[in-house]
Design a protein around this motif. Structure first.
Motif, PDB file in Angstrom:
ATOM      1  N   GLY A  51       0.800  -1.218   0.000  1.00  0.00           N
ATOM      2  CA  GLY A  51       0.000   0.000   0.000  1.00  0.00           C
ATOM      3  C   GLY A  51       0.831   1.265   0.000  1.00  0.00           C
ATOM      4  N   ARG A  52       2.127   1.136  -0.340  1.00  0.00           N
ATOM      5  CA  ARG A  52       3.027   2.296  -0.258  1.00  0.00           C
ATOM      6  C   ARG A  52       3.631   2.632  -1.615  1.00  0.00           C
ATOM      7  NH1 ARG A  52       6.379   1.878   5.473  1.00  0.00           N
ATOM      8  NH2 ARG A  52       4.562   1.409   6.798  1.00  0.00           N
ATOM      9  N   TRP A  53       3.715   3.918  -1.884  1.00  0.00           N
ATOM     10  CA  TRP A  53       4.385   4.402  -3.083  1.00  0.00           C
ATOM     11  C   TRP A  53       4.839   5.834  -2.819  1.00  0.00           C
ATOM     12  CZ3 TRP A  53       1.962   8.123  -6.539  1.00  0.00           C
ATOM     13  CH2 TRP A  53       0.684   8.518  -6.134  1.00  0.00           C
ATOM     14  N   THR A  54       5.628   6.370  -3.731  1.00  0.00           N
ATOM     15  CA  THR A  54       6.214   7.696  -3.513  1.00  0.00           C
ATOM     16  C   THR A  54       5.721   8.671  -4.568  1.00  0.00           C
ATOM     17  OG1 THR A  54       8.198   6.729  -2.539  1.00  0.00           O
ATOM     18  CG2 THR A  54       8.365   8.995  -3.317  1.00  0.00           C
ATOM     19  N   LEU A  55       5.266   9.829  -4.118  1.00  0.00           N
ATOM     20  CA  LEU A  55       4.777  10.887  -4.995  1.00  0.00           C
ATOM     21  C   LEU A  55       5.586  12.154  -4.726  1.00  0.00           C
ATOM     22  CD1 LEU A  55       2.625  12.045  -6.993  1.00  0.00           C
ATOM     23  CD2 LEU A  55       1.241  12.586  -4.963  1.00  0.00           C
ATOM     24  N   ASP A  56       6.353  12.582  -5.709  1.00  0.00           N
ATOM     25  CA  ASP A  56       7.177  13.792  -5.576  1.00  0.00           C
ATOM     26  C   ASP A  56       8.024  13.762  -4.313  1.00  0.00           C
ATOM     27  OD1 ASP A  56       6.014  14.745  -7.934  1.00  0.00           O
ATOM     28  OD2 ASP A  56       4.386  15.728  -6.849  1.00  0.00           O
ATOM     29  N   GLY A  57       8.622  12.601  -4.057  1.00  0.00           N
ATOM     30  CA  GLY A  57       9.522  12.448  -2.927  1.00  0.00           C
ATOM     31  C   GLY A  57       8.857  12.192  -1.593  1.00  0.00           C
ATOM     32  N   LYS A  58       7.524  12.131  -1.553  1.00  0.00           N
ATOM     33  CA  LYS A  58       6.798  11.914  -0.301  1.00  0.00           C
ATOM     34  C   LYS A  58       6.109  10.553  -0.332  1.00  0.00           C
ATOM     35  CE  LYS A  58       3.224  13.897   2.700  1.00  0.00           C
ATOM     36  NZ  LYS A  58       2.234  15.005   2.857  1.00  0.00           N
ATOM     37  N   GLU A  59       6.311   9.765   0.715  1.00  0.00           N
ATOM     38  CA  GLU A  59       5.683   8.453   0.772  1.00  0.00           C
ATOM     39  C   GLU A  59       4.178   8.580   0.953  1.00  0.00           C
ATOM     40  OE1 GLU A  59       6.941   4.375   2.779  1.00  0.00           O
ATOM     41  OE2 GLU A  59       5.940   5.671   4.243  1.00  0.00           O
ATOM     42  N   GLN A  60       3.449   7.789   0.166  1.00  0.00           N
ATOM     43  CA  GLN A  60       2.001   7.698   0.265  1.00  0.00           C
ATOM     44  C   GLN A  60       1.635   6.338   0.844  1.00  0.00           C
ATOM     45  OE1 GLN A  60       0.043  10.380  -0.720  1.00  0.00           O
ATOM     46  NE2 GLN A  60       2.033  11.386  -1.067  1.00  0.00           N
ATOM     47  N   ARG A  61       0.631   6.313   1.723  1.00  0.00           N
ATOM     48  CA  ARG A  61       0.218   5.075   2.366  1.00  0.00           C
ATOM     49  C   ARG A  61      -1.271   4.850   2.155  1.00  0.00           C
ATOM     50  NH1 ARG A  61       3.451   4.437   8.142  1.00  0.00           N
ATOM     51  NH2 ARG A  61       5.551   4.886   7.332  1.00  0.00           N
ATOM     52  N   LEU A  62      -1.575   3.863   1.324  1.00  0.00           N
ATOM     53  CA  LEU A  62      -2.953   3.485   1.054  1.00  0.00           C
ATOM     54  C   LEU A  62      -3.442   2.493   2.104  1.00  0.00           C
ATOM     55  CD1 LEU A  62      -2.275   2.861  -2.718  1.00  0.00           C
ATOM     56  CD2 LEU A  62      -3.897   4.597  -1.888  1.00  0.00           C
ATOM     57  N   ASP A  63      -4.760   2.397   2.239  1.00  0.00           N
ATOM     58  CA  ASP A  63      -5.331   1.364   3.106  1.00  0.00           C
ATOM     59  C   ASP A  63      -4.951  -0.016   2.575  1.00  0.00           C
ATOM     60  OD1 ASP A  63      -6.550   3.193   4.764  1.00  0.00           O
ATOM     61  OD2 ASP A  63      -8.470   3.127   3.700  1.00  0.00           O
ATOM     62  N   ILE A  64      -4.675  -0.933   3.489  1.00  0.00           N
ATOM     63  CA  ILE A  64      -4.376  -2.310   3.109  1.00  0.00           C
ATOM     64  C   ILE A  64      -5.702  -3.031   2.914  1.00  0.00           C
ATOM     65  CG2 ILE A  64      -3.261  -4.477   3.781  1.00  0.00           C
ATOM     66  CD1 ILE A  64      -1.375  -2.111   3.105  1.00  0.00           C
ATOM     67  N   THR A  65      -6.010  -3.365   1.670  1.00  0.00           N
ATOM     68  CA  THR A  65      -7.288  -3.995   1.352  1.00  0.00           C
ATOM     69  C   THR A  65      -7.119  -5.457   0.931  1.00  0.00           C
ATOM     70  OG1 THR A  65      -7.092  -2.968  -0.840  1.00  0.00           O
ATOM     71  CG2 THR A  65      -8.493  -1.869   0.776  1.00  0.00           C
ATOM     72  N   GLU A  66      -5.896  -5.952   0.977  1.00  0.00           N
ATOM     73  CA  GLU A  66      -5.616  -7.378   0.811  1.00  0.00           C
ATOM     74  C   GLU A  66      -4.781  -7.818   2.016  1.00  0.00           C
ATOM     75  OE1 GLU A  66      -4.145 -10.370  -2.740  1.00  0.00           O
ATOM     76  OE2 GLU A  66      -2.888  -8.637  -2.282  1.00  0.00           O
ATOM     77  N   PRO A  67      -5.411  -7.989   3.175  1.00  0.00           N
ATOM     78  CA  PRO A  67      -4.651  -8.275   4.398  1.00  0.00           C
ATOM     79  C   PRO A  67      -3.777  -9.515   4.309  1.00  0.00           C
ATOM     80  CG  PRO A  67      -6.923  -7.675   4.926  1.00  0.00           C
ATOM     81  CD  PRO A  67      -6.852  -7.852   3.440  1.00  0.00           C
ATOM     82  N   SER A  68      -4.221 -10.534   3.564  1.00  0.00           N
ATOM     83  CA  SER A  68      -3.459 -11.774   3.505  1.00  0.00           C
ATOM     84  C   SER A  68      -2.081 -11.584   2.892  1.00  0.00           C
ATOM     85  CB  SER A  68      -4.228 -12.828   2.705  1.00  0.00           C
ATOM     86  OG  SER A  68      -4.401 -12.412   1.361  1.00  0.00           O
ATOM     87  N   LYS A  69      -1.933 -10.566   2.038  1.00  0.00           N
ATOM     88  CA  LYS A  69      -0.646 -10.316   1.405  1.00  0.00           C
ATOM     89  C   LYS A  69      -0.102  -8.918   1.706  1.00  0.00           C
ATOM     90  CE  LYS A  69      -1.343 -13.633  -2.340  1.00  0.00           C
ATOM     91  NZ  LYS A  69      -1.366 -13.881  -3.802  1.00  0.00           N
ATOM     92  N   GLY A  70      -0.869  -8.148   2.470  1.00  0.00           N
ATOM     93  CA  GLY A  70      -0.383  -6.844   2.907  1.00  0.00           C
ATOM     94  C   GLY A  70      -0.336  -5.790   1.830  1.00  0.00           C
ATOM     95  N   ASN A  71      -1.246  -5.873   0.835  1.00  0.00           N
ATOM     96  CA  ASN A  71      -1.247  -4.931  -0.280  1.00  0.00           C
ATOM     97  C   ASN A  71      -2.533  -4.113  -0.322  1.00  0.00           C
ATOM     98  OD1 ASN A  71       1.219  -6.049  -1.356  1.00  0.00           O
ATOM     99  ND2 ASN A  71       0.012  -7.755  -2.165  1.00  0.00           N
ATOM    100  N   ALA A  72      -2.501  -3.057  -1.123  1.00  0.00           N
ATOM    101  CA  ALA A  72      -3.720  -2.361  -1.538  1.00  0.00           C
ATOM    102  C   ALA A  72      -4.095  -2.919  -2.905  1.00  0.00           C
ATOM    103  CB  ALA A  72      -3.474  -0.858  -1.627  1.00  0.00           C
ATOM    104  N   ILE A  73      -5.349  -3.327  -3.061  1.00  0.00           N
ATOM    105  CA  ILE A  73      -5.710  -4.083  -4.262  1.00  0.00           C
ATOM    106  C   ILE A  73      -6.934  -3.485  -4.962  1.00  0.00           C
ATOM    107  CG2 ILE A  73      -7.167  -5.733  -3.001  1.00  0.00           C
ATOM    108  CD1 ILE A  73      -6.116  -7.943  -4.897  1.00  0.00           C
ATOM    109  N   HIS A  74      -6.879  -3.476  -6.282  1.00  0.00           N
ATOM    110  CA  HIS A  74      -8.017  -3.196  -7.161  1.00  0.00           C
ATOM    111  C   HIS A  74      -8.598  -1.791  -7.016  1.00  0.00           C
ATOM    112  CE1 HIS A  74      -7.654  -7.127  -8.600  1.00  0.00           C
ATOM    113  NE2 HIS A  74      -8.494  -7.778  -7.823  1.00  0.00           N
ATOM    114  N   GLY A  75      -7.741  -0.807  -6.721  1.00  0.00           N
ATOM    115  CA  GLY A  75      -8.177   0.575  -6.778  1.00  0.00           C
ATOM    116  C   GLY A  75      -8.986   1.034  -5.581  1.00  0.00           C
TER     117      GLY A  75
END
Length: 304
Positions: free
Chosen positions: A70-94
């Motif tokens: 759920g993490r990515w970087t925008l203009d040098g700043k880390e962005q943190r999305l909600d974790i919507t795939e808890p089993s794998k710890g990702n943000a999934i499907h928008g």
């Protein structure tokens, strides 16, 4: 409210008709709930008291598939999305999987639905996603349009998650053909680590029987036919169903599921404008200028 009058869990359902073809579009995630021609079901579906199973039929914006951690970087700043795939710890499907779209145009054989993506932690942009479903006697056509209402360029990807079938043939007996030269390798969180030439069960160029394969893999290096990509499920008797997509959808994800409710195997063929984790890799990622719109087209074409 009595059970008889209770609305479906996936919201208002819009039934489209054209000749012997019927499609039902749910307001939740602007999902394709069902599509049939001449009484033959061409997609997996779900019950009135259920939401789309396994992401079945939902539209994906502003990214398809996953963002690692759920993490990515925008203009040098880390962005943190909600974790919507808890089993794998990702943000999934928008960001619209649990959003109800509003119908802004309804006809006998078409419907236009739209939903806003509001600025939020992990994605500080304001967008409008619009979906037009149009049914003819021969096919179902879908247009996805994304508009940037923000003051800054917005990174994005689009996708869709239909499960296809030919209902009077066991899915195991269908053959899938995808004209792709390369496949994505992935780690145990389903995040791409690179690409490789297709091989073995992942080489779908000459067709593979669904009963003989099982994977959850994205493909690239797609071969276009007359300006579009065509991914085909064919029955032993020669009937087929083609998911086509314009050249904006230069990635295709194939998920052969053994856990879809009520069937032993189900297959999702997912057109995508970018692969998983594009917010981090940059592959396939587009940026939409303020006030601009982007549209892409895909559809389902049966030959029964």
């Amino acid at each position: 409210m009595t059970p008889k009058t209770r609305p479906p869990a996936s919201g208002t359902n819009h039934t489209l008709r054209a000749g012997s073809s019927i499609a039902v579009i749910a307001s939740l995630a602007a999902a394709l709930r069902s599509y049939e021609q001449d009484g033959v079901a061409l997609t997996e579906t779900w019950g009135d008291d259920e939401i789309p199973q396994g992401g079945g039929g939902i539209l994906l914006a502003p990214w398809p598939n996953r963002v690692a951690g759920g993490r990515w970087t925008l203009d040098g700043k880390e962005q943190r999305l909600d974790i919507t795939e808890p089993s794998k710890g990702n943000a999934i499907h928008g960001l619209l999987r649990n959003t109800g779209y509003q119908a802004v145009e309804v006809g006998q054989s078409h419907v236009v639905l739209e939903a806003e993506i509001f600025p939020q932690h992990g994605y500080p942009f304001h967008l409008m996603h619009r979906a037009r479903y149009e049914l003819t006697e021969d096919e179902l056509r879908v247009t996805q349009e994304l508009s940037n209402l923000s003051a800054e360029p917005a990174p994005f990807g689009l996708g869709a998650h239909p499960y296809l079938k030919i209902s009077d043939v066991p899915t195991e007996d269908l053959t899938i053909t995808v004209l792709a030269d390369r496949m994505f390798l992935a780690d145990d969180r389903s995040i791409p680590t690179g690409t490789a030439p297709v091989s073995g069960q992942h080489d779908l160029r000459s067709g593979q029987r669904i009963g003989d394969i099982e994977f959850d893999t994205a493909f690239t290096g797609l071969q276009a036919i007359d300006g579009r990509y065509e991914h085909v499920l064919a029955a032993p008797d020669g009937r087929s169903i083609t998911l086509w997509a314009d050249e904006s959808f230069s990635y295709a994800h194939v998920y052969v599921s053994t856990i879809y409710p009520g069937v032993s195997k189900a297959v999702a063929i997912e057109p995508m404008t970018a692969p998983a984790d594009a917010f981090n890799s940059g592959e396939g990622l587009r940026r939409l200028d303020p006030g601009a719109s982007f549209s892409a087209h895909w559809g389902i074409f049966p030959r029964l």
